[in-house]
Design a protein around this motif. Structure first.
Motif, mmCIF file in Angstrom:
data_model
loop_
_atom_site.group_PDB
_atom_site.id
_atom_site.type_symbol
_atom_site.label_atom_id
_atom_site.label_comp_id
_atom_site.label_asym_id
_atom_site.label_seq_id
_atom_site.Cartn_x
_atom_site.Cartn_y
_atom_site.Cartn_z
ATOM 1 N N LEU A 1 0.827 -1.211 0.000
ATOM 2 C CA LEU A 1 0.000 0.000 0.000
ATOM 3 C C LEU A 1 0.863 1.263 0.000
ATOM 4 O O LEU A 1 0.515 2.263 -0.650
ATOM 5 C CB LEU A 1 -0.951 0.000 1.191
ATOM 6 N N ASP A 2 1.993 1.241 0.719
ATOM 7 C CA ASP A 2 2.897 2.392 0.713
ATOM 8 C C ASP A 2 3.457 2.647 -0.692
ATOM 9 O O ASP A 2 3.542 3.799 -1.130
ATOM 10 C CB ASP A 2 4.053 2.173 1.692
ATOM 11 N N VAL A 3 3.813 1.583 -1.394
ATOM 12 C CA VAL A 3 4.328 1.739 -2.757
ATOM 13 C C VAL A 3 3.219 2.211 -3.687
ATOM 14 O O VAL A 3 3.419 3.108 -4.514
ATOM 15 C CB VAL A 3 4.948 0.410 -3.262
ATOM 16 N N ARG A 4 2.047 1.654 -3.539
ATOM 17 C CA ARG A 4 0.925 1.996 -4.430
ATOM 18 C C ARG A 4 0.509 3.456 -4.262
ATOM 19 O O ARG A 4 0.243 4.143 -5.232
ATOM 20 C CB ARG A 4 -0.251 1.078 -4.136
ATOM 21 N N PHE A 5 0.419 3.926 -3.010
ATOM 22 C CA PHE A 5 -0.002 5.302 -2.763
ATOM 23 C C PHE A 5 1.175 6.257 -2.576
ATOM 24 O O PHE A 5 0.988 7.424 -2.251
ATOM 25 C CB PHE A 5 -0.938 5.354 -1.545
ATOM 26 N N GLN A 6 2.385 5.761 -2.710
ATOM 27 C CA GLN A 6 3.624 6.543 -2.648
ATOM 28 C C GLN A 6 3.734 7.369 -1.367
ATOM 29 O O GLN A 6 3.975 8.572 -1.388
ATOM 30 C CB GLN A 6 3.737 7.429 -3.882
ATOM 31 N N THR A 7 3.538 6.685 -0.249
ATOM 32 C CA THR A 7 3.735 7.337 1.048
ATOM 33 C C THR A 7 5.162 7.018 1.493
ATOM 34 O O THR A 7 5.505 5.872 1.762
ATOM 35 C CB THR A 7 2.733 6.832 2.095
ATOM 36 N N GLY A 8 5.969 8.014 1.570
ATOM 37 C CA GLY A 8 7.378 7.800 1.921
ATOM 38 C C GLY A 8 7.583 7.541 3.401
ATOM 39 O O GLY A 8 8.635 7.078 3.823
ATOM 40 N N SER A 9 6.587 7.824 4.212
ATOM 41 C CA SER A 9 6.773 7.698 5.665
ATOM 42 C C SER A 9 6.328 6.357 6.223
ATOM 43 O O SER A 9 6.262 6.182 7.425
ATOM 44 C CB SER A 9 6.019 8.822 6.365
ATOM 45 N N HIS A 10 6.001 5.408 5.363
ATOM 46 C CA HIS A 10 5.646 4.045 5.769
ATOM 47 C C HIS A 10 4.425 3.993 6.690
ATOM 48 O O HIS A 10 4.372 3.233 7.648
ATOM 49 C CB HIS A 10 6.831 3.342 6.448
ATOM 50 N N ILE A 11 3.456 4.800 6.400
ATOM 51 C CA ILE A 11 2.243 4.863 7.219
ATOM 52 C C ILE A 11 1.478 3.543 7.177
ATOM 53 O O ILE A 11 1.096 2.997 8.213
ATOM 54 C CB ILE A 11 1.328 6.023 6.761
#
Length: 102
Positions: free
Chosen positions: A61-71
């Motif tokens: 999900l972090d890769v898919r939504f490109q959240t760099g903070s590993h939420i």
């Protein structure tokens, strides 16, 4: 009128009943041990699977939504921790109920 051999048959039946009761008690103890082992092993496998799934799904999900903070990874691990705690509470509850039945 009493038969000559009837006393021996009664004693033999009582001995067989005692042996059967002893075997039943041993079988019950073996079943309890087996249930405990399976419950603990299932809990450990489920814990590993939950954390692995939470980490991998959160990472995806972090890769898919490109959240760099590993939420999402942290959320996945949090959900896995919550699932582990609930499973542990259920395991303790089952153990307490088993002890009450004895």
């Amino acid at each position: 009128m009493r038969l000559a051999g009837s006393g021996r048959i009664g004693i033999r039946e009582r001995m067989e009943n005692k042996d059967k009761e002893k075997e039943d008690k041993e079988l019950t103890e073996k079943r309890k041990r087996f249930r405990a082992i399976t419950a603990v092993s299932a809990f450990s496998v489920m814990t590993v699977f939950d954390f692995l799934a939470g980490y991998l799904i959160g990472d995806w999900l972090d890769v898919r939504f490109q959240t760099g903070s590993h939420i999402f990874r942290l959320v996945g691990l949090g959900v896995a921790l919550l699932g582990m705690l609930l499973a542990l509470a259920d395991l303790i509850k089952m153990a307490m109920l088993a002890n009450q039945k004895e």
